[in-house]
Design an enzyme around this catalytic site. Structure first.
Site, mmCIF file in Angstrom:
data_model
loop_
_atom_site.group_PDB
_atom_site.id
_atom_site.type_symbol
_atom_site.label_atom_id
_atom_site.label_comp_id
_atom_site.label_asym_id
_atom_site.label_seq_id
_atom_site.Cartn_x
_atom_site.Cartn_y
_atom_site.Cartn_z
ATOM 1 N N HIS A 308 1.250 -1.076 0.115
ATOM 2 C CA HIS A 308 0.025 0.352 0.315
ATOM 3 C C HIS A 308 0.863 1.182 -0.340
ATOM 4 O O HIS A 308 1.993 1.545 1.097
ATOM 5 C CB HIS A 308 -0.904 0.244 1.093
ATOM 6 C CG HIS A 308 -2.244 1.106 1.195
ATOM 7 N ND1 HIS A 308 -2.180 1.999 0.986
ATOM 8 C CD2 HIS A 308 -3.541 0.652 0.545
ATOM 9 C CE1 HIS A 308 -2.915 2.734 0.653
ATOM 10 N NE2 HIS A 308 -3.656 2.009 0.855
ATOM 11 N N ASP A 365 -7.781 -5.720 0.487
ATOM 12 C CA ASP A 365 -8.496 -6.770 -0.788
ATOM 13 C C ASP A 365 -7.984 -7.470 -0.607
ATOM 14 O O ASP A 365 -8.528 -8.843 -1.236
ATOM 15 C CB ASP A 365 -8.189 -5.905 -1.786
ATOM 16 C CG ASP A 365 -8.738 -4.830 -2.327
ATOM 17 O OD1 ASP A 365 -9.216 -4.442 -1.782
ATOM 18 O OD2 ASP A 365 -7.946 -3.298 -3.106
HETATM 19 N N1 CMC Z 1 4.158 -7.274 -4.517
HETATM 20 C C1 CMC Z 1 5.214 -7.885 -5.374
HETATM 21 N N2 CMC Z 1 6.050 -7.042 -5.290
HETATM 22 C C2 CMC Z 1 5.914 -5.199 -4.669
HETATM 23 C C3 CMC Z 1 4.292 -5.670 -4.042
HETATM 24 C C4 CMC Z 1 3.290 -6.634 -4.296
HETATM 25 N N3 CMC Z 1 2.047 -6.229 -4.541
HETATM 26 N N4 CMC Z 1 3.878 -4.093 -4.244
HETATM 27 C C5 CMC Z 1 4.764 -3.518 -4.686
HETATM 28 N N5 CMC Z 1 6.120 -4.186 -4.631
HETATM 29 C C6 CMC Z 1 7.757 -3.849 -4.986
HETATM 30 C C7 CMC Z 1 7.356 -2.581 -6.433
HETATM 31 O O1 CMC Z 1 8.242 -4.160 -7.078
HETATM 32 C C8 CMC Z 1 8.418 -1.719 -5.417
HETATM 33 O O2 CMC Z 1 9.813 -2.649 -5.065
HETATM 34 P P1 CMC Z 1 12.003 -2.590 -5.625
HETATM 35 O O3 CMC Z 1 11.288 -1.172 -3.934
HETATM 36 O O4 CMC Z 1 12.070 -2.757 -5.320
HETATM 37 O O5 CMC Z 1 11.555 -1.522 -6.742
HETATM 38 C C9 CMC Z 1 8.498 -1.842 -4.071
HETATM 39 O O6 CMC Z 1 7.704 -2.887 -3.643
HETATM 40 C C10 CMC Z 1 7.589 -0.411 -3.545
HETATM 41 O O7 CMC Z 1 6.229 -0.515 -5.181
HETATM 42 P P2 CMC Z 1 5.635 0.400 -5.188
HETATM 43 O O8 CMC Z 1 5.232 0.017 -6.862
HETATM 44 O O9 CMC Z 1 6.850 1.668 -5.606
HETATM 45 O O10 CMC Z 1 5.230 1.244 -4.488
HETATM 46 P P3 CMC Z 1 3.758 1.304 -4.564
HETATM 47 O O11 CMC Z 1 3.353 2.626 -3.030
HETATM 48 O O12 CMC Z 1 3.224 2.938 -6.007
HETATM 49 O O13 CMC Z 1 1.762 1.016 -4.912
HETATM 50 C C11 CMC Z 1 0.441 -0.955 -4.205
HETATM 51 C C12 CMC Z 1 1.406 0.447 -4.136
HETATM 52 C C13 CMC Z 1 -1.154 -0.316 -3.845
HETATM 53 C C14 CMC Z 1 -0.405 0.135 -5.817
HETATM 54 C C15 CMC Z 1 1.441 -1.698 -4.947
HETATM 55 O O14 CMC Z 1 1.455 -2.546 -2.988
HETATM 56 C C16 CMC Z 1 0.386 -2.782 -4.717
HETATM 57 O O15 CMC Z 1 0.777 -2.845 -7.056
HETATM 58 N N6 CMC Z 1 0.123 -3.551 -4.666
HETATM 59 C C17 CMC Z 1 -1.326 -4.673 -5.398
HETATM 60 C C18 CMC Z 1 -1.742 -4.500 -5.490
HETATM 61 C C19 CMC Z 1 -3.193 -4.487 -4.521
HETATM 62 O O16 CMC Z 1 -3.527 -4.910 -3.504
HETATM 63 N N7 CMC Z 1 -3.976 -3.279 -4.557
HETATM 64 C C20 CMC Z 1 -5.438 -2.672 -3.811
HETATM 65 C C21 CMC Z 1 -4.447 -1.416 -2.222
HETATM 66 S S1 CMC Z 1 -5.447 -1.286 -1.376
HETATM 67 C C22 CMC Z 1 -6.732 -1.029 -2.063
HETATM 68 C C23 CMC Z 1 -6.949 0.603 -2.261
HETATM 69 O O17 CMC Z 1 -7.024 1.464 -0.731
HETATM 70 O O18 CMC Z 1 -7.148 0.605 -3.277
#
Ligand code: CMC
Length: 426
Positions: A308, A365
């Site tokens: 998140h 989720d």
């Molecule tokens: N599985 C594997 N690796 C992950 C995941 C995941 N679900 N989420 C983040 N990472 C890694 C990502 O590859 C990155 O690694 P590195 O630093 O080595 O490049 C690091 O963690 C940071 O990720 P980010 O994409 O920069 O983080 P963000 O804050 O931009 O994204 C997120 C947050 C929710 C979009 C992301 O964690 C994700 O895609 N999660 C899966 C989708 C999900 O469950 N979404 C629901 C969110 S809760 C409901 C809501 O409030 O909308």
């Protein structure tokens, strides 16, 4: 040195600039850089707004480190245990929890306003079979702006109330209609004798003249899911709603945009993806393979329901839902094989350095999908459930922005990296 300012020095020309620090009631202070461009000729660069507060708001507070979420100063663990979704919706819209009388009147208004104009059905008739309910819902909400065009110019508190209550009341009906049309099922009208959440479940599941038997625990579980989704400060869909509000767009057009943003798999669409992913993994012995894929930098695969932007600790909404899931295990038919797969993923991820070092914990989720499935809610309706819960939050945020004395249009700038002028002499 002024302790309430931040000094920025440009090492290219040695000039220093001071910016005020604005303090929050609780949580991080902000540096007010609204004059930065005027003073320095430069913008800030913050892709995905990871360090940017886009507005002032007194609606919702999240402490991502502590895993805490409050609406109007009330912790969601209290609201989800002691109050109903309608209490929470009232709180978000009015700033205070309702008295018993106020709740009764609000509930009655929700029932009275739950019917939608018959013309909406003609619009829904045009969609193909199996159209995704989120797309139908977004179109339906946008269409409501044609029936209530007058809400474009709201001037009195009474008009705000009418506009807000109307959309909160009609969203479950439109949501149920989206599903019925998508599947060619007969329409079930709202029942004036039923409460908000029970009514929605009946419109979703029922058949004409059929009595829909619901267990109290099913109504309570869905009501809690609505409460937990009711607001989440400046997330992607709320930002979409606020961006539209800043242009003076119709409030229902703004909600429709919010639905579009929420549909994305990184946001509200994640709960549908979680179940699809658990089903794809299928059995406990395949979990390691998928954990390895999630950790592989060269593989785009992500563990859905993990991570998140704000929570770098357990999502407090997930904590509440995990308990509900465990209660429902005994009462309702939760797919035990999928729960086993989910438990194994959770157990590995909570102990694996890849996930720990990045603060990747299960989010709301990860648990909501299994509960919604046990409530016999089809997968493509999962994000729609999120919309029903989130609508009071969106409308509260829309109203907060609109009631400001001056509203600045949301208009970020950019770091241009394209070609300089290459137009030939002409
Ligand atoms: N599985 C594997 N690796 C992950 C995941 C995941 N679900 N989420 C983040 N990472 C890694 C990502 O590859 C990155 O690694 P590195 O630093 O080595 O490049 C690091 O963690 C940071 O990720 P980010 O994409 O920069 O983080 P963000 O804050 O931009 O994204 C997120 C947050 C929710 C979009 C992301 O964690 C994700 O895609 N999660 C899966 C989708 C999900 O469950 N979404 C629901 C969110 S809760 C409901 C809501 O409030 O909308």
């Amino acid at each position: 040195m002024n302790k309430n300012t931040v000094t920025l020095t440009n090492n290219r020309n040695g000039k220093s600039y001071e910016f005020d620090i604005l303090d929050a009631t609780v949580g991080p202070s902000v540096i007010n850089i609204s004059t930065l461009y005027k003073e320095t000729g430069m913008f800030t660069y913050d892709e995905g707004y990871t360090s940017t507060a886009s507005c002032k708001s007194d609606i919702t507070y999240i402490d991502g480190g502590a895993g805490k979420l409050m609406y109007r100063g009330y912790d969601i663990s209290y609201l989800s245990k002691e109050k109903t979704f309608l209490d929470t919706a009232y709180l978000l819209l009015n700033g205070e929890l309702p008295t018993e009388d106020e709740l009764g009147a609000f509930s009655f208004e929700m029932q009275k306003r739950s019917f939608v104009h018959e013309g909406v059905k003609k619009l829904f008739d045009a969609f193909p079979d199996r159209a995704h309910p989120m797309a139908i819902l977004s179109a339906g909400v946008s269409a409501l702006s044609t029936f209530y065009y007058k809400h474009l110019d709201i001037t009195s508190p009474q008009e705000y109330k009418e506009m807000s209550n109307r959309i909160v009341a009609k969203i479950p009906t439109l949501a149920a209609l989206s599903y019925r049309y998508s599947n060619g099922l007969p329409i079930i009208y709202p029942d004036m004798d039923k409460g908000f959440t029970e009514n929605f479940l009946c419109m979703l599941r029922g058949y004409p003249h059929e009595y829909v038997e619901l267990k109290e625990i099913e109504i309570k579980a869905l009501d809690t899911i609505f409460t937990l989704h009711a607001d989440h400060e400046q997330n992607a869909s709320t930002t979409a709603v606020r961006n539209l509000a800043s242009t003076n767009a119709h409030p229902y057009a703004a909600i429709s945009a919010g639905i579009g943003a929420l549909w994305g798999r990184s946001h509200g669409g994640a709960n549908e993806s979680v179940i699809r992913q658990l089903e794809m993994i299928g059995t406990v012995d395949r979990v390691d393979e998928f954990i390895a894929k999630a950790k592989d930098k060269n593989d785009p695969f992500r563990l859905m329901g993990f991570g998140h932007r704000v929570y770098k600790n357990f999502d407090p909404r997930a904590t509440v839902l995990k308990n509900i899931r465990n209660e429902l295990m005994d009462e309702l038919c939760i797919d035990s094989e999928l729960v086993e797969v989910a438990n194994k993923i959770e157990q590995i991820a909570l102990n694996d350095d890849y996930f720990i070092s990045r603060g990747l914990y299960p989010n709301i989720d990860f648990y909501s999908g299994l509960i919604l499935q046990a409530l016999k809610i089809p997968k493509d309706m999962f994000a729609v459930i999120f919309v029903i819960g989130r609508t009071p939050g969106w409308i509260a945020q829309w109203s907060e922005l609109n009631q400001q004395k001056t509203v600045k249009i949301a208009r970020p700038r950019q770091l241009y990296i394209g070609p300089n002028d290459r137009t030939p002499e002409h």
